[in-house]
Motif scaffolding. Structure first.
Motif, PDB file in Angstrom:
ATOM      1  N   GLN A  21       0.854  -1.261   0.082  1.00  0.00           N
ATOM      2  CA  GLN A  21      -0.024   0.092  -0.063  1.00  0.00           C
ATOM      3  C   GLN A  21       0.898   1.219  -0.137  1.00  0.00           C
ATOM      4  O   GLN A  21       0.640   2.266  -0.700  1.00  0.00           O
ATOM      5  CB  GLN A  21      -0.928   0.010   1.305  1.00  0.00           C
ATOM      6  N   ALA A  22       1.873   1.338   0.683  1.00  0.00           N
ATOM      7  CA  ALA A  22       2.879   2.302   0.894  1.00  0.00           C
ATOM      8  C   ALA A  22       3.271   2.908  -0.281  1.00  0.00           C
ATOM      9  O   ALA A  22       3.565   4.045  -0.814  1.00  0.00           O
ATOM     10  CB  ALA A  22       3.939   2.158   1.949  1.00  0.00           C
ATOM     11  N   TYR A  23       4.266   1.722  -1.029  1.00  0.00           N
ATOM     12  CA  TYR A  23       5.126   1.967  -2.383  1.00  0.00           C
ATOM     13  C   TYR A  23       4.437   1.468  -3.733  1.00  0.00           C
ATOM     14  O   TYR A  23       5.006   1.928  -4.380  1.00  0.00           O
ATOM     15  CB  TYR A  23       6.449   1.510  -1.858  1.00  0.00           C
ATOM     16  N   ARG A  24       3.360   1.274  -3.568  1.00  0.00           N
ATOM     17  CA  ARG A  24       2.914   0.613  -4.823  1.00  0.00           C
ATOM     18  C   ARG A  24       2.837   1.693  -5.947  1.00  0.00           C
ATOM     19  O   ARG A  24       3.432   1.549  -7.123  1.00  0.00           O
ATOM     20  CB  ARG A  24       1.528  -0.137  -5.003  1.00  0.00           C
ATOM     21  N   ASN A  25       2.035   2.989  -5.930  1.00  0.00           N
ATOM     22  CA  ASN A  25       1.758   3.718  -6.802  1.00  0.00           C
ATOM     23  C   ASN A  25       2.469   5.263  -6.436  1.00  0.00           C
ATOM     24  O   ASN A  25       2.212   6.302  -7.027  1.00  0.00           O
ATOM     25  CB  ASN A  25       0.655   3.898  -6.980  1.00  0.00           C
ATOM     26  N   SER A  26       2.993   5.337  -5.255  1.00  0.00           N
ATOM     27  CA  SER A  26       3.081   6.716  -4.755  1.00  0.00           C
ATOM     28  C   SER A  26       4.619   7.448  -4.973  1.00  0.00           C
ATOM     29  O   SER A  26       4.854   8.607  -5.017  1.00  0.00           O
ATOM     30  CB  SER A  26       3.096   6.685  -3.309  1.00  0.00           C
ATOM     31  N   PHE A  27       5.498   6.467  -5.440  1.00  0.00           N
ATOM     32  CA  PHE A  27       6.814   7.227  -5.933  1.00  0.00           C
ATOM     33  C   PHE A  27       6.833   7.335  -7.266  1.00  0.00           C
ATOM     34  O   PHE A  27       6.415   6.446  -8.073  1.00  0.00           O
ATOM     35  CB  PHE A  27       7.958   6.427  -5.497  1.00  0.00           C
ATOM     36  N   ASP A  28       7.754   8.351  -7.844  1.00  0.00           N
ATOM     37  CA  ASP A  28       7.823   8.391  -9.435  1.00  0.00           C
ATOM     38  C   ASP A  28       9.019   7.603  -9.679  1.00  0.00           C
ATOM     39  O   ASP A  28       9.519   7.849 -10.726  1.00  0.00           O
ATOM     40  CB  ASP A  28       8.075   9.880  -9.798  1.00  0.00           C
TER      41      ASP A  28
ATOM     42  N   LYS B 186      11.315  12.192   3.833  1.00  0.00           N
ATOM     43  CA  LYS B 186      10.235  11.821   4.802  1.00  0.00           C
ATOM     44  C   LYS B 186       9.112  11.028   4.392  1.00  0.00           C
ATOM     45  O   LYS B 186       8.470  10.037   5.055  1.00  0.00           O
ATOM     46  CB  LYS B 186       9.489  12.936   5.463  1.00  0.00           C
ATOM     47  N   ASP B 187       8.796  11.053   2.885  1.00  0.00           N
ATOM     48  CA  ASP B 187       7.946  10.494   2.463  1.00  0.00           C
ATOM     49  C   ASP B 187       8.265   8.871   2.606  1.00  0.00           C
ATOM     50  O   ASP B 187       6.986   7.878   2.804  1.00  0.00           O
ATOM     51  CB  ASP B 187       7.633  10.527   0.851  1.00  0.00           C
ATOM     52  N   VAL B 188       9.230   8.157   2.608  1.00  0.00           N
ATOM     53  CA  VAL B 188       9.761   7.111   2.861  1.00  0.00           C
ATOM     54  C   VAL B 188       8.898   6.545   4.191  1.00  0.00           C
ATOM     55  O   VAL B 188       8.353   5.305   4.139  1.00  0.00           O
ATOM     56  CB  VAL B 188      11.256   6.628   2.779  1.00  0.00           C
ATOM     57  N   GLY B 189       9.188   6.977   5.164  1.00  0.00           N
ATOM     58  CA  GLY B 189       8.706   6.561   6.446  1.00  0.00           C
ATOM     59  C   GLY B 189       7.001   6.783   6.684  1.00  0.00           C
ATOM     60  O   GLY B 189       6.228   6.010   7.329  1.00  0.00           O
ATOM     61  N   LEU B 190       6.836   7.927   5.998  1.00  0.00           N
ATOM     62  CA  LEU B 190       5.413   8.638   6.202  1.00  0.00           C
ATOM     63  C   LEU B 190       4.275   8.019   5.100  1.00  0.00           C
ATOM     64  O   LEU B 190       3.036   8.263   5.228  1.00  0.00           O
ATOM     65  CB  LEU B 190       5.354  10.116   6.300  1.00  0.00           C
ATOM     66  N   GLN B 191       4.758   7.204   3.995  1.00  0.00           N
ATOM     67  CA  GLN B 191       3.796   6.450   3.322  1.00  0.00           C
ATOM     68  C   GLN B 191       3.492   5.392   4.239  1.00  0.00           C
ATOM     69  O   GLN B 191       2.288   4.656   3.956  1.00  0.00           O
ATOM     70  CB  GLN B 191       4.394   6.153   1.992  1.00  0.00           C
ATOM     71  N   LEU B 192       4.548   4.713   4.923  1.00  0.00           N
ATOM     72  CA  LEU B 192       4.274   3.473   5.464  1.00  0.00           C
ATOM     73  C   LEU B 192       3.722   3.474   6.755  1.00  0.00           C
ATOM     74  O   LEU B 192       2.802   2.700   7.199  1.00  0.00           O
ATOM     75  CB  LEU B 192       5.913   2.568   5.487  1.00  0.00           C
ATOM     76  N   LEU B 193       4.078   4.482   7.690  1.00  0.00           N
ATOM     77  CA  LEU B 193       3.687   4.544   8.990  1.00  0.00           C
ATOM     78  C   LEU B 193       2.033   4.441   9.168  1.00  0.00           C
ATOM     79  O   LEU B 193       1.776   3.796   9.906  1.00  0.00           O
ATOM     80  CB  LEU B 193       4.262   5.885   9.833  1.00  0.00           C
ATOM     81  N   PRO B 194       1.417   5.231   8.261  1.00  0.00           N
ATOM     82  CA  PRO B 194      -0.218   5.169   8.415  1.00  0.00           C
ATOM     83  C   PRO B 194      -0.664   3.632   8.075  1.00  0.00           C
ATOM     84  O   PRO B 194      -1.706   3.379   8.620  1.00  0.00           O
ATOM     85  CB  PRO B 194      -0.420   6.309   7.398  1.00  0.00           C
ATOM     86  N   GLN B 195       0.084   2.962   7.100  1.00  0.00           N
ATOM     87  CA  GLN B 195      -0.468   1.632   6.796  1.00  0.00           C
ATOM     88  C   GLN B 195      -0.069   0.881   8.009  1.00  0.00           C
ATOM     89  O   GLN B 195      -0.882  -0.168   8.186  1.00  0.00           O
ATOM     90  CB  GLN B 195       0.503   1.169   5.633  1.00  0.00           C
ATOM     91  N   LEU B 196       1.047   0.893   8.528  1.00  0.00           N
ATOM     92  CA  LEU B 196       1.181   0.151  10.077  1.00  0.00           C
ATOM     93  C   LEU B 196       0.354   0.486  11.191  1.00  0.00           C
ATOM     94  O   LEU B 196      -0.179  -0.445  11.749  1.00  0.00           O
ATOM     95  CB  LEU B 196       2.453   0.448  10.511  1.00  0.00           C
ATOM     96  N   MET B 197      -0.094   1.703  11.096  1.00  0.00           N
ATOM     97  CA  MET B 197      -1.182   2.202  12.136  1.00  0.00           C
ATOM     98  C   MET B 197      -2.578   1.503  12.030  1.00  0.00           C
ATOM     99  O   MET B 197      -3.028   1.155  13.062  1.00  0.00           O
ATOM    100  CB  MET B 197      -0.976   3.671  12.205  1.00  0.00           C
ATOM    101  N   LYS B 198      -2.772   1.507  10.635  1.00  0.00           N
ATOM    102  CA  LYS B 198      -3.970   0.584  10.496  1.00  0.00           C
ATOM    103  C   LYS B 198      -4.163  -0.600  11.235  1.00  0.00           C
ATOM    104  O   LYS B 198      -5.224  -1.055  11.525  1.00  0.00           O
ATOM    105  CB  LYS B 198      -4.368   0.425   9.116  1.00  0.00           C
ATOM    106  N   HIS B 199      -3.011  -1.394  11.323  1.00  0.00           N
ATOM    107  CA  HIS B 199      -2.941  -2.574  12.128  1.00  0.00           C
ATOM    108  C   HIS B 199      -2.855  -2.429  13.639  1.00  0.00           C
ATOM    109  O   HIS B 199      -2.712  -3.585  14.223  1.00  0.00           O
ATOM    110  CB  HIS B 199      -1.937  -3.554  11.386  1.00  0.00           C
TER     111      HIS B 199
END
Ligand SMILES: N[C@@H](CCOP(=O)(O)O)C(=O)O
Length: 502
Positions: free
Chosen positions: A78-85, A112-125
């Motif tokens: 979810q974090a990295y599939r489509n969010s980086f160019d 900061k995007d590297v951590g902050l695309q992933l942290l919210p996904q972890l937070m969901k769990h």
């Protein structure tokens, strides 16, 4: 349950990774750490065969052991599939006799995007069904927008960002203040980044506020004090090393150096975690700007923040309390939590502390530190552009200057972390390479001219930010941050009809 995490200030604390991410910050004002991190290393040869996503899953499985494989897989995808160019997420580019690790290919053009695309996904769990969390973030410019983007419109989560009024670049401010979403809040504070960070930490530990918020609403952090923000950054150190092996610049097992421009010490600490997990690193070269508390510490062993606070051309590093340095002290003191508590009490009481000779020596073994003045930053941007055709942002340029100083002592292959797009800091970059426009107030035009002259593309999000309406104009005193948080919790979680313009 795996309770692998403890506090830097009290080793009787035992929490799972999920609990540590949910809390963000320890009740004793310490930071959560994983003891004996170096005892159980990753297999480097296996890592070298993996793509970015799979390296991320491997690192997370090791450091967040109470997340299931499914939870980690889903979060990373979810974090990295489509969010980086860039397919590589964090590509390495060769420049002269060093390599640049470009960390600005995410949705807000900063590392900061590297951590902050992933942290919210972890937070969901981490959140159970009836839990809600308000994420509090102090920013000197980059973390704020990345956190807003990462947490925007996620159910049961709110995001509140505090930035220093007048202390970020024009584009950083625009990025934050134009953010949409019904759960995003932004306030400028009359104060500097350290005031914002200190007050956010006080709010986390305010028992009266916690009682008022009740059991269902908790507060957490999107800064690198939260392990869920920091650990994703460990990944790009392994991936950068792999890229150098794959392009033949080094052989598997060779040592490398990393130069890291840093303010809060999170980015470089993530590299040290990678080293503890088995990455062959000789030295971490740490670069500050004129807020050179860390550089002075490396010479004297005294961390002393009793000094003037400078606003520099590298505003994201305008920081004098480097929070994550506490984690390094924890590891380098042999995980002596009583000692760390004493040092941090000294910092709180007198604004300074002195470490023992042994601790200083242990730190100097792995780290070198220097700083760069505004003039040196400007010269570095100009020189590297003129000589190599490579355009750096001011923070990367601060790193470049310190890296060049260090390379006089050591010729180990060097990777310079590039922390943000130059287009976030148009004025400073134009001063170096487009002096005829340095004084122009038309930042958008200067941005376009910079792109034409240097034949580099303006990242989409930064080109479009000028067209968006400003939605967050609040300016508050730093003493009002707590009441602001309380009001935003009410609005975000309990009053869905409120206008989202703040
Ligand atoms: N440089 C940061 C300040 C906060 O650092 P963090 O890595 O702890 O989030 C910024 O740009 O906001």
């Amino acid at each position: 349950m795996n309770t692998n995490y403890t506090s830097t200030r009290d080793n009787s604390v035992h929490l799972s990774a999920k609990q540590a991410i949910k809390k963000g910050f320890a009740d004793d004002k310490g930071l959560f750490v994983y003891p004996e991190l170096g005892q159980n290393q990753l297999n480097l040869n296996e890592i070298l065969k993996l793509n970015y996503h799979d390296i991320a899953k491997t690192v997370l499985a090791k450091l967040l052991p109470d997340f299931s494989k499914e939870e980690i897989d889903e979060s990373v995808e979810q974090a990295y599939r489509n969010s980086f160019d860039s397919d590589k997420i964090t590509p390495v580019v060769d420049v002269d006799n060093f390599h640049v690790l470009e960390l600005f290919h995410g949705p807000t053009s900063a590392f900061k995007d590297v951590g902050l695309q992933l942290l919210p996904q972890l937070m969901k769990h981490v959140l159970t069904d009836d839990n809600k969390v308000m994420i509090l973030t102090a920013t000197s410019g980059d973390t704020g927008k990345a956190a807003l983007e990462g947490f925007k419109d996620l159910p049961n989560m709110g995001i509140t960002v505090f930035y220093p009024d007048g202390g970020v670049s024009k584009i950083q401010k625009l990025q934050m203040t134009t953010t949409g979403g019904s759960n995003t809040r932004v306030a400028a504070i009359r104060g500097n980044f350290d005031d914002a960070q200190t007050n956010v930490k006080l709010i986390f530990n305010d028992q009266k506020l916690k009682d008022q918020l009740g059991d269902k609403v908790s507060l957490s952090s999107a800064n690198s004090i939260n392990i869920g923000r920091l650990i994703p950054q460990v990944v790009y150190y392994f991936d950068a090393y792999k890229q150098l092996v794959n392009n033949g610049a080094i052989k598997a097992g060779d040592k490398v150096n990393f130069t890291v421009p840093t303010g809060n010490f999170g980015d470089v600490l993530a590299g040290y975690y990678a080293k503890l997990l088995g990455l062959p690193v000789n030295k971490f070269v740490v670069a500050s700007n004129e807020n050179n508390v860390l550089a002075n510490f490396f010479e004297t062993g005294v961390y002393d923040r009793n000094r003037p606070f400078f606003q520099t051309v590298a505003p994201s590093m305008d920081i004098q309390i480097s929070s994550n340095f506490e984690r390094l002290l924890y590891y380098k003191s042999g995980e002596d939590t009583a000692y760390i508590k004493q040092l941090m009490d000294d910092l709180e009481d007198s604004g300074k502390y002195r470490v023992s000779k042994d601790v200083l020596k242990a730190i100097q073994k792995d780290f070198y530190c220097g700083y760069s003045t505004d003039d040196e930053i400007e010269a570095a941007i100009r020189d590297v552009y003129n000589q190599n055709g490579y355009l750096m942002d001011p923070h990367t340029a601060a790193g470049y200057k310190v890296m060049r100083d260090y390379q006089k002592l050591d010729d180990t292959p060097m990777i310079l972390l590039s922390t943000a797009s130059p287009y976030k800091f148009v004025k400073a970059v134009a001063t170096a390479v487009l002096p005829e426009e340095a004084d122009s107030d038309n930042v958008l035009q200067t941005m376009k001219d910079l792109s034409t002259k240097t034949k580099t593309a303006i990242p989409d999000n930064l080109a479009k930010v000028w067209e968006l309406p400003v939605r967050h104009e609040t300016v508050i005193d730093k003493s009002d941050m707590e009441s602001y948080v309380k009001a935003q919790v009410e609005e975000v979680f309990y009053d869905k009809d409120q206008s989202s313009s703040h």
